[in-house]
Design a protein around this motif. Sequence first.
Motif, PDB file in Angstrom:
ATOM      1  N   ALA A  41       0.884  -1.102   0.006  1.00 13.62           N
ATOM      2  CA  ALA A  41      -0.021  -0.005  -0.117  1.00 13.62           C
ATOM      3  C   ALA A  41       0.933   1.243  -0.026  1.00 13.62           C
ATOM      4  O   ALA A  41       2.013   1.039   0.564  1.00 13.62           O
ATOM      5  N   GLU A  42       0.374   2.189  -0.816  1.00 13.88           N
ATOM      6  CA  GLU A  42       0.915   3.615  -0.526  1.00 13.88           C
ATOM      7  C   GLU A  42       0.290   4.617  -0.146  1.00 13.88           C
ATOM      8  O   GLU A  42      -0.812   4.810  -0.554  1.00 13.88           O
ATOM      9  N   VAL A 198       5.910  -1.971  -9.419  1.00 11.09           N
ATOM     10  CA  VAL A 198       7.252  -1.285  -9.549  1.00 11.09           C
ATOM     11  C   VAL A 198       6.714   0.176  -8.969  1.00 11.09           C
ATOM     12  O   VAL A 198       5.563   0.731  -8.887  1.00 11.09           O
ATOM     13  N   ALA A 199       7.462   0.860  -8.119  1.00  9.57           N
ATOM     14  CA  ALA A 199       7.342   2.020  -7.233  1.00  9.57           C
ATOM     15  C   ALA A 199       8.501   2.961  -7.004  1.00  9.57           C
ATOM     16  O   ALA A 199       9.452   2.310  -6.906  1.00  9.57           O
ATOM     17  N   GLU A 200       8.193   4.137  -7.343  1.00 11.51           N
ATOM     18  CA  GLU A 200       9.161   5.320  -6.965  1.00 11.51           C
ATOM     19  C   GLU A 200       8.589   5.926  -5.725  1.00 11.51           C
ATOM     20  O   GLU A 200       7.613   6.639  -6.108  1.00 11.51           O
ATOM     21  N   ILE A 201       9.243   5.930  -4.548  1.00 14.81           N
ATOM     22  CA  ILE A 201       8.698   6.797  -3.478  1.00 14.81           C
ATOM     23  C   ILE A 201       9.671   8.228  -3.204  1.00 14.81           C
ATOM     24  O   ILE A 201      10.963   8.037  -3.110  1.00 14.81           O
ATOM     25  N   ARG A 202       9.157   9.286  -3.340  1.00 10.49           N
ATOM     26  CA  ARG A 202       9.863  10.410  -2.871  1.00 10.49           C
ATOM     27  C   ARG A 202       8.982  11.034  -1.832  1.00 10.49           C
ATOM     28  O   ARG A 202       7.917  10.665  -1.680  1.00 10.49           O
ATOM     29  N   ALA A 203       9.528  12.249  -1.168  1.00 11.75           N
ATOM     30  CA  ALA A 203       9.076  12.755  -0.039  1.00 11.75           C
ATOM     31  C   ALA A 203       7.594  13.261  -0.312  1.00 11.75           C
ATOM     32  O   ALA A 203       6.633  13.377   0.334  1.00 11.75           O
ATOM     33  N   GLU A 204       7.319  13.865  -1.510  1.00 10.54           N
ATOM     34  CA  GLU A 204       6.065  14.725  -1.949  1.00 10.54           C
ATOM     35  C   GLU A 204       5.154  13.613  -2.720  1.00 10.54           C
ATOM     36  O   GLU A 204       4.066  13.984  -2.935  1.00 10.54           O
ATOM     37  N   ARG A 205       5.654  12.469  -3.269  1.00 11.20           N
ATOM     38  CA  ARG A 205       4.658  11.562  -4.101  1.00 11.20           C
ATOM     39  C   ARG A 205       5.126  10.223  -4.244  1.00 11.20           C
ATOM     40  O   ARG A 205       6.303  10.111  -3.823  1.00 11.20           O
ATOM     41  N   VAL A 206       4.180   9.460  -4.464  1.00  9.97           N
ATOM     42  CA  VAL A 206       4.645   8.007  -4.749  1.00  9.97           C
ATOM     43  C   VAL A 206       3.963   7.594  -6.124  1.00  9.97           C
ATOM     44  O   VAL A 206       2.985   7.804  -6.407  1.00  9.97           O
ATOM     45  N   GLN A 207       5.019   6.976  -6.950  1.00 12.41           N
ATOM     46  CA  GLN A 207       4.589   6.519  -8.430  1.00 12.41           C
ATOM     47  C   GLN A 207       4.311   5.129  -8.348  1.00 12.41           C
ATOM     48  O   GLN A 207       5.268   4.341  -8.161  1.00 12.41           O
ATOM     49  N   LEU A 208       3.301   4.446  -8.576  1.00 11.53           N
ATOM     50  CA  LEU A 208       3.149   2.828  -8.492  1.00 11.53           C
ATOM     51  C   LEU A 208       2.228   2.600  -9.927  1.00 11.53           C
ATOM     52  O   LEU A 208       1.503   3.212 -10.017  1.00 11.53           O
ATOM     53  N   GLU A 221       5.009 -10.962 -20.730  1.00  9.89           N
ATOM     54  CA  GLU A 221       5.237  -9.301 -20.857  1.00  9.89           C
ATOM     55  C   GLU A 221       3.739  -9.011 -20.579  1.00  9.89           C
ATOM     56  O   GLU A 221       2.846  -9.080 -21.389  1.00  9.89           O
ATOM     57  N   ALA A 222       3.466  -8.277 -19.624  1.00 14.87           N
ATOM     58  CA  ALA A 222       2.005  -7.787 -19.257  1.00 14.87           C
ATOM     59  C   ALA A 222       2.037  -6.357 -19.289  1.00 14.87           C
ATOM     60  O   ALA A 222       3.074  -5.698 -18.536  1.00 14.87           O
ATOM     61  N   PRO A 223       1.124  -5.554 -19.602  1.00 16.28           N
ATOM     62  CA  PRO A 223       1.001  -4.144 -19.331  1.00 16.28           C
ATOM     63  C   PRO A 223       0.985  -3.550 -18.022  1.00 16.28           C
ATOM     64  O   PRO A 223       0.279  -4.363 -17.087  1.00 16.28           O
ATOM     65  N   PHE A 224       1.955  -2.704 -17.595  1.00 16.10           N
ATOM     66  CA  PHE A 224       1.863  -2.056 -16.334  1.00 16.10           C
ATOM     67  C   PHE A 224       0.872  -0.728 -16.526  1.00 16.10           C
ATOM     68  O   PHE A 224       0.780  -0.319 -17.271  1.00 16.10           O
ATOM     69  N   VAL A 225      -0.060  -0.785 -15.129  1.00 18.02           N
ATOM     70  CA  VAL A 225      -1.005   0.084 -15.320  1.00 18.02           C
ATOM     71  C   VAL A 225      -0.625   1.061 -13.918  1.00 18.02           C
ATOM     72  O   VAL A 225      -0.380   0.573 -12.803  1.00 18.02           O
ATOM     73  N   LEU A 226      -0.586   2.458 -14.184  1.00 17.54           N
ATOM     74  CA  LEU A 226      -0.413   3.270 -13.163  1.00 17.54           C
ATOM     75  C   LEU A 226      -1.491   3.263 -12.084  1.00 17.54           C
ATOM     76  O   LEU A 226      -2.617   3.097 -12.554  1.00 17.54           O
ATOM     77  N   ALA A 227      -1.283   3.212 -10.993  1.00 15.74           N
ATOM     78  CA  ALA A 227      -2.288   3.101  -9.750  1.00 15.74           C
ATOM     79  C   ALA A 227      -2.624   4.779  -9.688  1.00 15.74           C
ATOM     80  O   ALA A 227      -2.250   5.499  -9.942  1.00 15.74           O
TER      81      ALA A 227
END
Length: 227
Positions: A41-42, A198-208, A221-227
């Motif tokens: 969770a994020e 896959v996720a990138e965590i920064r102080a101001e946001r999370v990209q998942l 190979e399956a498409p990645f979907v942004l949360a």
Amino acid sequence: MLAVRDEDPTRPWDAPGPWWPDEYPEVIGVRDRRANGAWLAEDSPAGRLAVILNRDVLSVPDGSLESRGGIVLASVSGESLPQRPRTAGFNLVEVAGPRAWVTIWDGLRLRRQQLEPGVHMISHDEVDDPRTARIVRWLPDYREITQRQGPEMAFEQWAHQWVAVLSASSALGPFDDRAIIRDNHPHGYPTMSLLVCVAEIRAERVQLASAVLPEPGVWAEAPFVLA
């Protein structure tokens, strides 16, 4: 972060979404429908992410266990862990902006360690554990990518390269001890790899972003979907 979810494919679950609007309105996560908890969770505005891995313990008190998914929701919301969780064993990875920790509950004591800067890998034992075959085989590859490209790679760049290592690892087959995408039936567990995040965590946001495997335990190979 790259995380692979292994679970019994017959246990119902939901891909990342805002499944807890009343209790946790800012939280997006992978929901276990049976217990209404989260595996990962994020909280993007807070720059927090948590993901939990099961950990074997020698014994646990019968009839008194709570779902580990509640630990994830509490963690990502900034709540402190109890000193003696009423759950089975776990490894909890927590990220808050630039800092990351792993908390280990083995059924007897709670241990928490802050991770040093760099690339780390954890499964069901210790961080960067040399006894875990998949860590020994693939951690050097993930570290080499980061060392070669530098820590400021764009999200799409590092995610693509890390997933490429995941794809290469599938050549071993899902029953190999070194495999990351797994079918754990030969090891005595009814779990199979179902989801990659896959996720990138920064102080101001999370990209998942997440991708559901079309067939449990088999890489495709399956498409990645942004949360």
